[in-house]
Design a protein around this motif. Structure first.
Motif, PDB file in Angstrom:
ATOM      1  N   LEU A   9       8.807 -65.146  56.985  1.00 20.77           N
ATOM      2  CA  LEU A   9       7.559 -65.495  57.662  1.00 20.77           C
ATOM      3  C   LEU A   9       6.369 -65.349  56.713  1.00 20.77           C
ATOM      4  N   ALA A  10       6.295 -64.238  55.983  1.00 20.62           N
ATOM      5  CA  ALA A  10       5.199 -64.030  55.029  1.00 20.62           C
ATOM      6  C   ALA A  10       5.237 -65.071  53.914  1.00 20.62           C
ATOM      7  N   ARG A  12       6.373 -68.189  54.070  1.00 26.68           N
ATOM      8  CA  ARG A  12       5.887 -69.479  54.576  1.00 26.68           C
ATOM      9  C   ARG A  12       4.374 -69.481  54.766  1.00 26.68           C
ATOM     10  N   LYS A  13       3.847 -68.386  55.333  1.00 23.27           N
ATOM     11  CA  LYS A  13       2.396 -68.295  55.532  1.00 23.27           C
ATOM     12  C   LYS A  13       1.666 -68.317  54.190  1.00 23.27           C
ATOM     13  N   ALA A  16       1.524 -71.788  52.693  1.00 22.92           N
ATOM     14  CA  ALA A  16       0.583 -72.655  53.401  1.00 22.92           C
ATOM     15  C   ALA A  16      -0.872 -72.326  53.069  1.00 22.92           C
ATOM     16  N   HIS A  17      -1.153 -71.053  52.775  1.00 22.35           N
ATOM     17  CA  HIS A  17      -2.538 -70.631  52.543  1.00 22.35           C
ATOM     18  C   HIS A  17      -2.849 -70.329  51.084  1.00 22.35           C
ATOM     19  N   LEU A  24       0.681 -60.389  53.040  1.00 24.62           N
ATOM     20  CA  LEU A  24       0.845 -60.845  54.423  1.00 24.62           C
ATOM     21  C   LEU A  24       1.936 -60.080  55.164  1.00 24.62           C
TER      22      LEU A  24
END
Length: 77
Positions: A9-10, A12-13, A16-17, A24
């Motif tokens: 999850l971290a 992918r985030k 994206a950012h 994260l």
């Protein structure tokens, strides 16, 4: 219900950012595991971590800062 892996999850985030995935992660991980160990869990093409993310105060000649709220525990960080 399956829980999603917090590292996936971290990752992918972060992608994206344009951020460092270690920053994260939940406080549970960042408060208990060293930055370089967490960093090794990710395969980033380009490192975007800032000195502050790694625990430095911005001056590469100073040692990294560590939390000082360890209370009365006599356990090394």
């Amino acid at each position: 219900m399956l829980r999603e892996d917090p590292f996936d999850l971290a990752g992918r985030k972060a992608k994206a950012h344009g951020a460092c995935p270690v920053t994260l992660l939940d406080d549970f991980y960042t408060n208990h595991v060293a930055f370089d160990e967490l960093c090794a869990e990710f395969v980033c093409k380009v490192c975007v971590a800032a000195d502050e993310d790694m625990g430095f105060d911005g001056d590469p000649w100073l040692p990294p800062t560590r939390p000082t709220d360890e209370g009365d525990w006599d356990i090394p960080y």
